[in-house]
Design an enzyme around this catalytic site. Structure first.
Site, mmCIF file in Angstrom:
data_model
loop_
_atom_site.group_PDB
_atom_site.id
_atom_site.type_symbol
_atom_site.label_atom_id
_atom_site.label_comp_id
_atom_site.label_asym_id
_atom_site.label_seq_id
_atom_site.Cartn_x
_atom_site.Cartn_y
_atom_site.Cartn_z
ATOM 1 N N CYS A 89 0.819 -1.225 0.000
ATOM 2 C CA CYS A 89 0.000 0.000 0.000
ATOM 3 C C CYS A 89 0.846 1.266 0.000
ATOM 4 O O CYS A 89 0.324 2.361 -0.201
ATOM 5 C CB CYS A 89 -0.939 -0.008 1.184
ATOM 6 S SG CYS A 89 -1.971 -1.475 1.179
ATOM 7 N N HIS A 377 -9.309 3.127 -1.781
ATOM 8 C CA HIS A 377 -7.896 2.785 -1.596
ATOM 9 C C HIS A 377 -7.450 1.729 -2.602
ATOM 10 O O HIS A 377 -7.342 0.557 -2.285
ATOM 11 C CB HIS A 377 -7.696 2.299 -0.150
ATOM 12 C CG HIS A 377 -6.338 1.760 0.154
ATOM 13 N ND1 HIS A 377 -5.185 2.319 -0.356
ATOM 14 C CD2 HIS A 377 -5.943 0.712 0.922
ATOM 15 C CE1 HIS A 377 -4.144 1.614 0.079
ATOM 16 N NE2 HIS A 377 -4.577 0.635 0.847
ATOM 17 N N CYS A 408 0.819 3.053 5.956
ATOM 18 C CA CYS A 408 1.152 1.704 6.404
ATOM 19 C C CYS A 408 1.039 0.750 5.219
ATOM 20 O O CYS A 408 0.336 1.029 4.250
ATOM 21 C CB CYS A 408 0.216 1.270 7.520
ATOM 22 S SG CYS A 408 -1.519 1.366 7.053
#
Lengths: 422, 284
Positions: A89, A377, A408
């Site tokens: 990510c 996301h 994160c």
């Protein structure tokens, strides 16, 4: 040899829920759309940019050169080199730092960083035993050998494998990891819902005031982030059932990010290059730090950026009070809330090797234009969504204002970056 | 009867195609002198995505010029299935194509499509006709195209005028494309052109081909897709279909820049023989 690196623009396509309007679009299609929108807005059509770095977390084997192929489909000069990078990510932030570092070292005068992910078009692979049998059959010298190899296929081998979003070493999904962290740090359901509502409202307000007009180009008939619910409320979110952490859990579909499709890109350059191309520098890329935690040993998987934040601030001689805007990626509302608690926790921070607590953050400075809960996301795209958003927010506030990005990533990792308005 | 035949929905291809299969009448060639016009249709976004995939275009909001040709194709079939046409589409050979995209066209824009047939003229092997298409957004013409077909055995008065051949010099290809056996079927799905010579070995044999041949407009689209990052906002694309490609095949591709665009050739894999010659020029 050190050059100032400035963010001069960014572009993304609106993000959307997986299985929605971008179902037919591949990662290649979406990354090309994000690049072409950026190129059109910044007048770089036919230009040879220093380098393009992007990546995807869910990646088809045929997309081994995803970014270079997208560059070739884009309006950039075909002589523009590109590479693929991936750090779960944090990909979009790590590609930003890769390009920024090269510019700082004088290896490039300009570059584009980006990321893309399609949870709709995720690669499905054959099972491991079937793959081995097929490879053996392929390597067999004669028909007899091929038949012998293929005769070993069993019905169970034929089930396709979808990519799993579980940590290989713990067998826990991201949500299950966060649920443990949420319970450990005692993050209340209502606080999570409140943060989710704030994210939707802030993103909606930013759209409303035209903030994204030069940061987003429509794609496939979608003109705004399709996950965004401007009218969501605490009451509505309170009705949702927990999806992680068992029946007593506090994490719901409303305060967790949805599986998303989307692509984003950031344009970086030296100040001279920006001037030559009549582009306004928004913010300088000051520094970045990566960190990891021992999550197989029980550490909080999604809190890896805490250590990175402490080390970065210490190196820069800054405290949280010096930071005007904070962008903390909302993997889950609880991730942001646990991060803030961890920053204030003397023992936790010392346990990471820091000199003490990072400090208390002013909540009004966090994710002021919304974040992943509202925008969505698409894993690798998120960093490249945040960088231009923050750079433009800082530029609006005036020279010298500082912003910190905390993202994160799977594998118990985190990337943190510092920008300063010019 | 000249005039405009207005259609509210796209003509069904099956029935029109069946009519277009009937042998053309002998004697002097006749073509209808009216225009068929189709009101804007709601487009299935999945079909454009599928078309892009099959022809190797990146899926964009702005459509390639060849896509608008695909949208006009049912009108070609409808017009040549008209009883007033002695020329039939089946058996006719698509020899060349020219189209101009006057400005970028968004996939969601409502296009009014119109096609007429004109310019019946003699050819050494029969007669040539032009199917002239147009796409409008309101009153603004955004695309036009001319598809020239040769109808073998048809007659047109006068002396055949030699058709100028696009120049070709053998050269090593820049790329090799592998065209699978089922490519004809894939393109049929997205083009909705049911002509069996692209999918059936038997039908192909009946028309003198050993194997099914890929649709010329696939080859044209694939060549345009190879230049997609470098296409100007408005352009004219011309194609000469020199020779059919029998499936499966490995073919060569080569593109060279010109003063105002590109020239490209789809060739045999050694670059010696051309299948399709394409030119792309900036349009004002």
């Amino acid at each position: 040899m050190h050059h100032n690196v400035v963010v001069v623009g960014g572009n993304r396509i609106p993000f959307a829920k997986a299985g929605g309007p971008y179902t037919q679009a591949s990662a290649h299609d979406m990354l090309t759309a994000a690049l072409d929108g950026l190129i059109a807005r910044t007048g770089l059509s036919g230009t040879r940019v220093g380098e393009v770095a992007a990546g995807a977390v869910l990646k088809h084997p045929n997309d081994f050169n995803l970014t270079r192929e997208a560059v070739l489909s884009s309006a950039l000069a075909p002589e523009t080199p590109a590479c693929d990078l991936q750090q779960a990510c944090a990909t979009g932030l790590e590609t930003t730092m890769y390009i920024a570092n090269k510019i700082a070292l004088g290896q490039l005068d300009s570059g584009i960083a980006g990321g893309v992910d399609s949870a709709s078009d995720a690669p499905i692979t054959v099972s491991d035993p079937l793959r081995r049998i097929l490879l053996r059959a392929n390597a067999a010298r004669d028909l007899k050998g091929r038949v012998a190899a293929l005769s070993r296929i069993r019905p169970a081998h034929l089930a396709p494998d979808a990519p799993r979003v579980v940590e290989p070493r713990t067998g826990l999904s991201m949500g299950e990891h966060q649920a443990r962290t949420t319970a450990r740090w005692e993050i209340a359901r209502e606080d999570q819902d409140r943060l989710a509502v704030a994210s939707h409202h802030a993103l909606a307000a930013a759209w409303e005031r035209g903030f994204f007009d030069d940061l987003v180009t429509p794609y496939r008939g979608v003109t705004r982030d399709a996950i965004l619910r401007p009218d969501t409320s605490l009451e509505r979110l309170a009705t949702l059932k927990p999806v992680f952490g068992g029946p007593e859990g506090t994490m719901t579909a409303g305060n967790s990010t949805a599986l998303s499709d989307g692509a984003a890109a950031v344009l970086l350059g030296t100040e001279e290059w920006a001037r030559e191309h009549h582009l306004t520098p928004w913010a300088r890329v000051v520094d970045a730090q990566v960190a990891a935690v021992d999550h197989p040993g029980g550490a909080d998987l999604l809190l890896a950026p805490v250590g990175a934040t402490g080390r970065l601030l210490a190196r820069q001689g800054l405290t949280l009070d010096d930071i005007d805007l904070l962008e903390i990626h909302e993997a889950f509302a609880a991730t942001v809330l646990a991060t803030l608690k961890a920053w204030e926790d003397e023992d936790y921070c010392r346990g990471l090797g820091l000199d003490g607590a990072i400090g208390r953050a002013d909540r009004s400075r966090i994710n002021v234009a919304g974040s992943s809960l509202a925008a969505g996301h698409p894993f690798a795209a998120t960093g490249a969504r945040i960088v231009p958003t923050l750079a433009k927010l800082l530029h609006e506030r005036g020279p010298g204002t500082r912003g910190l990005i905390s993202v994160c990533a799977a594998g118990g990792q985190g990337v943190v970056a510092l920008l300063e308005a010019v | 009867m000249s005039g405009v035949e207005r259609l509210a929905t796209a003509p069904g291809m099956g029935k029109a195609f069946a009519r277009a299969l009937l042998p053309g009448t002998r004697g002097e060639g006749r073509i209808p002198d009216h225009t068929v016009e189709l009101a804007p249709q709601r487009l299935d976004p999945a079909r454009l995505a599928d078309y892009s995939r099959v022809c190797h275009f990146t899926l964009r909001d702005r459509v390639p010029a060849t896509w608008i040709h695909v949208l006009t194709f049912p009108l070609h079939v409808h017009l040549l299935g008209d009883p007033r046409s002695s020329i039939r589409l089946v058996g006719a050979v698509h020899v060349s194509n020219t189209m101009t995209l006057h400005r970028p066209v968004d996939a969601a824009e409502p296009l009014t499509l119109a096609v007429r047939v004109e310019n019946l003229r003699p050819h050494a092997k029969g007669a040539l006709i032009d199917l002239v298409g147009e796409a409008r957004v309101g009153d603004e013409r955004v695309w036009d195209g001319v598809s020239t077909y040769l109808s073998p055995g048809a007659h047109a008065p006068g002396e055949p005028v030699p058709v100028p051949r696009a120049s070709f010099a053998p050269a090593d290809p820049h790329a090799l494309w592998r065209l699978p056996q089922d490519l004809g079927r894939q393109y049929r799905r997205v083009s909705q052109d049911p002509n069996l010579i692209h999918t059936s070995r038997l039908a192909a044999k009946a028309f003198g081909f050993a194997r099914p041949i890929i649709h010329g407009m696939w080859t044209h689209a694939r060549a345009l897709a190879a230049l997609e990052g470098r296409l100007p906002p408005a352009y004219t694309a011309t194609a000469s279909f020199v020779k059919p490609i029998l499936l499966p095949a490995t073919v060569g591709f080569r593109a060279t820049p010109t003063a105002d665009g590109h020239e490209a050739a789809v060739t045999s894999s050694d670059g010696a023989k051309p299948f399709l010659l394409m030119g792309v020029q900036r349009a004002s």
